[in-house]
Design a protein around this motif. Structure first.
Motif, PDB file in Angstrom:
ATOM      1  N   PHE A  16     -18.306 -32.482   6.362  1.00  0.00           N
ATOM      2  CA  PHE A  16     -17.200 -31.706   5.781  1.00  0.00           C
ATOM      3  C   PHE A  16     -16.925 -32.133   4.338  1.00  0.00           C
ATOM      4  CE2 PHE A  16     -16.781 -31.328  10.273  1.00  0.00           C
ATOM      5  CZ  PHE A  16     -16.380 -30.019  10.454  1.00  0.00           C
ATOM      6  N   VAL A  17     -16.452 -31.154   3.586  1.00  0.00           N
ATOM      7  CA  VAL A  17     -16.089 -31.398   2.191  1.00  0.00           C
ATOM      8  C   VAL A  17     -14.755 -32.153   2.156  1.00  0.00           C
ATOM      9  CG1 VAL A  17     -15.453 -30.280   0.004  1.00  0.00           C
ATOM     10  CG2 VAL A  17     -17.248 -29.270   1.465  1.00  0.00           C
ATOM     11  N   GLY A  52     -22.645 -42.309  -0.724  1.00  0.00           N
ATOM     12  CA  GLY A  52     -23.853 -42.910  -0.147  1.00  0.00           C
ATOM     13  C   GLY A  52     -23.568 -44.165   0.663  1.00  0.00           C
ATOM     14  N   THR A  53     -22.282 -44.541   0.772  1.00  0.00           N
ATOM     15  CA  THR A  53     -21.938 -45.781   1.495  1.00  0.00           C
ATOM     16  C   THR A  53     -21.528 -45.467   2.934  1.00  0.00           C
ATOM     17  OG1 THR A  53     -21.059 -46.599  -0.580  1.00  0.00           O
ATOM     18  CG2 THR A  53     -20.495 -47.866   1.388  1.00  0.00           C
ATOM     19  N   PRO A  54     -22.102 -46.185   3.905  1.00  0.00           N
ATOM     20  CA  PRO A  54     -21.706 -45.932   5.300  1.00  0.00           C
ATOM     21  C   PRO A  54     -20.371 -46.585   5.636  1.00  0.00           C
ATOM     22  CG  PRO A  54     -23.433 -47.596   5.204  1.00  0.00           C
ATOM     23  CD  PRO A  54     -23.177 -47.167   3.780  1.00  0.00           C
ATOM     24  N   LEU A  55     -19.661 -45.937   6.533  1.00  0.00           N
ATOM     25  CA  LEU A  55     -18.436 -46.521   7.101  1.00  0.00           C
ATOM     26  C   LEU A  55     -18.810 -46.943   8.513  1.00  0.00           C
ATOM     27  CD1 LEU A  55     -15.852 -43.831   6.040  1.00  0.00           C
ATOM     28  CD2 LEU A  55     -15.524 -46.284   5.687  1.00  0.00           C
ATOM     29  N   THR A  83     -20.262 -39.156   1.224  1.00  0.00           N
ATOM     30  CA  THR A  83     -21.246 -38.524   0.338  1.00  0.00           C
ATOM     31  C   THR A  83     -20.518 -38.014  -0.905  1.00  0.00           C
ATOM     32  OG1 THR A  83     -21.044 -36.239   1.095  1.00  0.00           O
ATOM     33  CG2 THR A  83     -22.456 -37.686   2.410  1.00  0.00           C
ATOM     34  N   GLU A  84     -21.290 -37.550  -1.866  1.00  0.00           N
ATOM     35  CA  GLU A  84     -20.725 -36.976  -3.097  1.00  0.00           C
ATOM     36  C   GLU A  84     -19.635 -35.958  -2.790  1.00  0.00           C
ATOM     37  OE1 GLU A  84     -21.607 -36.513  -6.593  1.00  0.00           O
ATOM     38  OE2 GLU A  84     -22.453 -38.528  -6.461  1.00  0.00           O
TER      39      GLU A  84
END
Ligand SMILES: Cc1cc2nc3c(=O)[nH]c(=O)nc-3n(C[C@H](O)[C@H](O)[C@H](O)COP(=O)(O)OP(=O)(O)OC[C@H]3O[C@@H](n4cnc5c(N)ncnc54)[C@H](O)[C@@H]3O)c2cc1C
Length: 430
Positions: free
Chosen positions: A220-221, A234-237, A256-257
């Motif tokens: 989702f945005v 680009g970083t995982p949670l 994401t971006e």
């Protein structure tokens, strides 16, 4: 992955345009994904002539892509729980899953030299954790059963006499008239792998209702701040829990971006997508430390902070990663509370507003498709006798966990048995 390496394209005879001598026992399977390949196997094993058509130069491209994530073939949970994953399509899919249940899928995989195992989550994977050896052995088996493969054949509908029309690359018209047809054209996600949902307009033009294809298992945005996007895209949670409308899921997500995606988001995505479509708010709550209670976190946050920055304090005391701390600041609810109990409550429930689903081309799967009301119990289109449909082009959706492939395989088996019954009943009537 270049399919030419697999034996099938080369060893299956390319005789798509020719009508086999025994045309009364000839079935065209259109679409070479898991559903179509399984239908082809079921029919060929029963002695039917099968030609498999696909618009792409090789079969099983999305299946290979699914293999990149380990190839979650099915799930080991109880049959009742398993079926409940299909929501509104539970009842119509029960018949297909009974025809080819998870145990049969595991046996089939093993029969192709790819034994499976049950992961800690109950999901079932081939030991090789990829699709290529399984697909290679499968295509070899199909070639051995005499299945013909007609690659680069784009199905464009029926002509006025009811024959199937294809455009064979680059631009040759091909018309064939099989005794029965199985459509297994997939949904509309990842169109570069072959399935673009173009079949929906063709079926609608023939009076068949098709529910709009929508993203399923999608991201989702989010209107991230420039800071969060710039620093953490680009970083995982990791090890989080997400809650939406009372349903909670533990897992991982990826910043994401443009927004947020990943397993935990996908699991809630159908409900979030539907809420957004109805113009309702979609605010998820992120629990950044699902393994600790708010009271436990508050107790640890009561330790003296000394001269540490808040980010350092949260990292050292609670093990929160920088991206998690940034998320805490991202909410529109003002500055972070200084009070340990209030801060602990915020850490357990960070609100995040989701704006819109990502496009279907990035989704794992599609919702929508041919409603079961358009099909009889053998998956034959009621308005098109002799034409069957299988796989993701039918109107069902399910979370990730092996439910997608299982339903594709199972509906492929059921549609093939339907086509077999159709051919036999017509032969008996002659
Ligand atoms: C990244 C990713 C990971 C996934 N991981 C998993 C997983 O681990 N477990 C799981 O259960 N599911 C997974 N899935 C979903 C799963 O791969 C799909 O549900 C499944 O492939 C659908 O099978 P299908 O046979 O219905 O359609 P598809 O696999 O999409 O095949 C349809 C075929 O029809 C062809 N076609 C389409 N239109 C035409 C036309 N007009 N003429 C001729 N040919 C046409 C296409 O070229 C394609 O080969 C994943 C999907 C993605 C994208």
């Amino acid at each position: 992955m270049e399919f030419k390496r697999y034996v099938s394209t080369e060893s299956m005879k390319n005789q798509g345009e020719k009508q086999p001598a025994d045309g009364g026992r000839w079935v065209a399977v259109v679409g070479g994904g898991p559903a179509g390949l399984m239908a082809a196997e079921t029919l060929a094993a029963a002695g039917i002539n099968v030609t498999l058509y696909d618009r792409m130069p090789s079969a099983g491209r999305k299946f290979l892509m699914a293999g990149r994530g380990g190839l979650n073939l099915t799930h080991s949970e109880s049959p009742e729980r398993f079926l409940s994953r299909y929501g509104h399509a539970e009842a119509p899919l029960a018949r297909a899953i009974a025809a080819f249940p998870p145990a049969a899928l595991r046996e089939w995989s093993e029969g192709l030299g790819q034994p499976t195992f049950v992961g800690s989550s109950g999901r079932v994977f081939p030991k090789a954790m990829k699709a290529s050896p399984l697909l290679r052995a499968w295509l070899q088996r199909l070639a051995g059963l005499g299945v013909s493969f007609a690659p680069r054949h784009l199905w464009t509908g029926w002509d006025q006499s009811g024959a199937l029309r294809f455009t064979a690359a680059p631009s040759r018209a091909v018309i064939v008239r099989p005794a029965a047809t199985i459509l297994a054209l997939g949904g509309a996600s990842w169109p570069r792998l072959g399935s673009d949902g173009g079949w929906a307009a063709i079926l609608r033009a023939h009076g068949i209702a098709v529910a709009p294809l929508r993203p399923s298992n999608c991201g989702f945005v989010v209107a991230w701040s420039d800071y969060l996007r710039g620093r953490f895209a680009g970083t995982p949670l990791k090890r989080i829990a997400l809650t939406f409308r009372g349903e909670s899921v533990r897992g991982e997500a990826l910043v994401t971006e443009r927004g947020i995606e990943g397993g935990a988001v996908y699991a809630l995505s159908a409900a979030i997508r539907d809420a957004l479509a109805e113009g309702r708010d979609a605010v998820i709550a992120i629990d950044l430390r699902p393994d600790a209670t708010a009271a436990e976190l508050a107790r640890r946050l009561s330790a003296p902070r000394k001269r540490q920055s808040l980010a350092n304090f949260l990292r050292k005391t609670l093990g929160l990663a920088p991206v998690a701390v940034a998320l805490l600041h991202e909410t529109k609810e003002g500055a972070l509370p200084a009070d340990p109990e209030a801060l602990a409550r915020r850490i357990k429930s960070v609100p995040l507003r989701l704006v819109a689903p990502f496009g279907i081309e990035r989704a794992i799967s599609s919702a929508g498709g041919i409603p079961f009301a358009e099909l009889d119990e053998s998956l034959m289109l009621r308005k098109m006798p002799g034409v069957f449909a299988a796989g993701e082009m039918l109107d069902w959706e399910a979370p990730t966990g092996g439910y997608l492939l299982q339903a594709c395989f199972a509906t492929g088996v059921l549609a093939a048995r339907g086509a077999l019954g159709w051919i036999e009943s017509r032969a008996a009537a002659r």
